[in-house]
Write a protein that holds these residues in place. Sequence first.
Motif, PDB file in Angstrom:
ATOM      1  N   MET A 125      31.659   6.004 -19.689  1.00 32.11           N
ATOM      2  CA  MET A 125      32.191   4.762 -19.161  1.00 32.11           C
ATOM      3  C   MET A 125      33.255   4.229 -20.115  1.00 32.11           C
ATOM      4  N   GLN A 126      34.374   3.780 -19.586  1.00 31.99           N
ATOM      5  CA  GLN A 126      35.495   3.323 -20.425  1.00 31.99           C
ATOM      6  C   GLN A 126      35.341   1.848 -20.762  1.00 31.99           C
ATOM      7  N   VAL A 127      34.899   1.560 -21.971  1.00 33.22           N
ATOM      8  CA  VAL A 127      34.793   0.168 -22.409  1.00 33.22           C
ATOM      9  C   VAL A 127      35.720  -0.090 -23.591  1.00 33.22           C
ATOM     10  N   ILE A 181      22.376 -11.100 -21.533  1.00 31.43           N
ATOM     11  CA  ILE A 181      23.283 -10.215 -22.280  1.00 31.43           C
ATOM     12  C   ILE A 181      22.489  -9.491 -23.368  1.00 31.43           C
ATOM     13  N   GLN A 182      21.661 -10.231 -24.102  1.00 35.33           N
ATOM     14  CA  GLN A 182      20.912  -9.630 -25.204  1.00 35.33           C
ATOM     15  C   GLN A 182      19.869  -8.628 -24.720  1.00 35.33           C
ATOM     16  N   LYS A 183      19.319  -8.827 -23.504  1.00 34.43           N
ATOM     17  CA  LYS A 183      18.396  -7.836 -22.940  1.00 34.43           C
ATOM     18  C   LYS A 183      19.132  -6.565 -22.545  1.00 34.43           C
ATOM     19  N   LEU A 184      20.335  -6.731 -21.987  1.00 36.63           N
ATOM     20  CA  LEU A 184      21.104  -5.599 -21.472  1.00 36.63           C
ATOM     21  C   LEU A 184      21.957  -4.910 -22.538  1.00 36.63           C
ATOM     22  N   CYS A 185      22.231  -5.614 -23.625  1.00 36.06           N
ATOM     23  CA  CYS A 185      23.160  -5.119 -24.650  1.00 36.06           C
ATOM     24  C   CYS A 185      22.492  -5.214 -26.013  1.00 36.06           C
ATOM     25  N   ILE A 241      34.841  -9.582 -30.288  1.00 38.82           N
ATOM     26  CA  ILE A 241      34.130  -8.347 -30.611  1.00 38.82           C
ATOM     27  C   ILE A 241      34.499  -7.311 -29.561  1.00 38.82           C
ATOM     28  N   ASN A 242      34.491  -6.062 -29.974  1.00 37.50           N
ATOM     29  CA  ASN A 242      34.698  -4.966 -29.036  1.00 37.50           C
ATOM     30  C   ASN A 242      33.390  -4.717 -28.303  1.00 37.50           C
ATOM     31  N   TRP A 243      33.486  -4.510 -26.998  1.00 31.05           N
ATOM     32  CA  TRP A 243      32.309  -4.203 -26.195  1.00 31.05           C
ATOM     33  C   TRP A 243      31.884  -2.781 -26.517  1.00 31.05           C
ATOM     34  N   ARG A 244      30.617  -2.572 -26.802  1.00 32.43           N
ATOM     35  CA  ARG A 244      30.123  -1.246 -27.191  1.00 32.43           C
ATOM     36  C   ARG A 244      29.906  -0.346 -25.976  1.00 32.43           C
ATOM     37  N   VAL A 247      27.873  -3.118 -18.360  1.00 34.36           N
ATOM     38  CA  VAL A 247      29.190  -3.512 -17.854  1.00 34.36           C
ATOM     39  C   VAL A 247      29.060  -3.811 -16.368  1.00 34.36           C
ATOM     40  N   GLN A 248      29.450  -5.006 -15.971  1.00 30.16           N
ATOM     41  CA  GLN A 248      29.431  -5.347 -14.544  1.00 30.16           C
ATOM     42  C   GLN A 248      30.530  -4.565 -13.829  1.00 30.16           C
TER      43      GLN A 248
END
Length: 165
Positions: A1-3, A113-117, A127-130, A135-136
């Motif tokens: 996935m491109q993040v 967010i903290q549960k999913l990330c 911050i850069n998304w990891r 990702v929605q």
Amino acid sequence: MQVKHIKALSIKQIYAERIIAGTKKIELRKRPIGIELGDLILLYETNPDSVIRGGFIADKTISLSPPRMWNQYHHIMGVDKEFYDIYFENCEFAYGTLIRQSFSFPALPLKQIQKLCSGFVPPQATINWRKNWYVQAEWLDALNKGRNELMQENRLGEQLNLLIF
């Protein structure tokens, strides 16, 4: 996935709302924060809401002296002169990222967010998304649309993955 081109930006709710509504078309900072042309910037609204519910595709970032920045861009800043002068007091440069297109997204509160990330901490600036973070689909749609438009305008080159043998 491109993040690779997704970042989260810490921002006050009022400014996030103005960006999403289209009345604020430049995001101002006292120093460069690593936003690049074509990035999808997720607006992480700070307390009390602590939520992502919008974002924008970044256009170019400019740096000017605070008086020149005000003179050229005050009509799209979404802030008043008094706030601007206090914010940039004693700064040699003002940095502004132009907002190409803004979006609203389904709300994603901090607890979710903290549960999913795993390891997500609200950003101080950006911050850069990891790669392993949630990702929605709407985020990817916005990112792809924005980057494709910039490529069609020859403002952004296609990123090639080159394999070296």
